[in-house]
Write a protein that holds these residues in place. Structure first.
Motif: not given
Length: 340
Positions: A287-291, A294-298, A314-321, A324-328
């Protein structure tokens, strides 16, 4: 039954400044005759995984927990006698630098013969014939003459061929190649990879190819594991990894491969520095290097998500893909995990 089965492997180095979790929960299976690629930056845990399989960790390294089964036999905690029969005989390894792996004061023939005499019933004369045969097999010219020469009399590519010959002398079921082409130029690198492909098909052995270069394993591996910070970030078939990457780190590695389609296109390196294993972030290690972090990643380290039967990530982008709401919130994610 798999030839090699690694389950939840944890290997740490206990230093004066703290515990370095070099391998943190790695799991995979390897079938007979298959080729597995393990890819990642320096410090991602690739080589330590290999050394754990071979049980050749040096102090202060130690396998903390997990299982490594070879043909159903547990290697973690196995006796020295059992390991001696397996190492070099059933499982062989090619190390990164052939010059430091070969003894400079012994001839190449003596070093090849040592392996053959240790693991087979051959006498010295038969072992010498086998050494000549192996050098010829890996493409060393004038093998009868070469067995009497010392490592410094060989070029880098030829020394690497000697290491391959030594690793294959006893016809192992599994060959671990730890960055076998790192110190070689591009032309020799291609020759060594082609040689390994030919020998793999000829001998029917399984291979674990460890490298930092995805391009090296592109057409050689059946399955690829992408490691970061001691963890498996993504695992899948070569086709899935290259054409359908699902982890931001994998995408970064693929984007950093140079292409010849557009000479003016600049390389796209992955920003930042590799994570400090003594001070791991709370969330995803990348997460510190990922462009796209998201908040959940940190805040929360993601678990393995099954993309399909041949692909996990193992990536949150696949969960929220697709949502519309990407805030967890951290609480919401922990609640989701609690129902597993």
């Amino acid at each position: 039954m798999s030839l090699l089965s690694v389950k939840d492997l944890h290997t740490s180095f206990f230093t004066s400044t703290g515990e370095v979790k070099a391998v943190d929960g790695v799991s995979f299976d390897l079938d007979e005759g298959k080729v597995l690629g393990i890819v990642g930056e320096s410090g991602s845990g690739k080589s330590v995984t290999a050394y754990s399989i071979m049980q050749i960790l040096s102090n202060p390294g130690k396998i903390v927990s997990g299982s490594i089964k070879f043909k159903g036999e547990e290697l973690v905690g196995a006796s020295a006698e059992v390991l001696r029969k397996i190492r070099g005989n059933k499982i062989s390894i090619i190390f990164q630098d052939p010059m430091t792996s070969l003894n400079p004061v012994l001839t190449v023939g003596d070093q090849l013969m040592e392996v053959i005499l240790l693991h087979t019933g051959r006498n010295r004369e038969q072992a010498k014939d086998r050494a000549v045969e192996m050098l010829k097999l890996v493409g060393v010219n004038e093998p009868e003459k070469r067995v009497r020469q010392y490592p410094h009399e060989f070029s880098g590519g030829m020394r690497q061929r000697v290491m391959i010959a030594m690793a294959l002398a006893c016809e192992p079921d599994l060959l671990i190649a730890d960055e076998p082409t790192t110190a070689l130029d591009v032309t020799i690198q291609a020759q060594i990879l082609e040689l390994m492909k030919e020998l793999q098909k000829k001998m029917g052995m399984a291979i674990i190819m460890i490298t930092h270069d995805l391009g090296v394993v592109a057409d050689m591996c059946d399955e690829i594991i992408v490691m970061y910070a001691g963890q498996v970030s993504e695992r899948g078939t070569a086709e899935e990894i290259f054409y359908n990457p699902k982890h931001e780190y994998t995408k970064g590695l693929i984007n950093s491969i140079p292409t010849i389609s557009d000479e003016r296109e600049r390389l796209k390196p992955i920003g930042g520095n590799p994570v400090d294993l003594l001070n791991m972030p709370d969330g995803c290690p990348f997460s510190p290097r990922c462009e796209n972090a998201m908040k959940v990643c940190l805040e929360v380290d993601p678990k393995e998500l099954v993309i399909n039967e041949n692909h996990i990530s193992r990536c949150w982008m696949n969960v929220v893909e697709g949502l519309e709401n990407k805030t967890f919130t951290k609480a919401a994610i922990e609640e989701m995990y609690s129902h597993e």
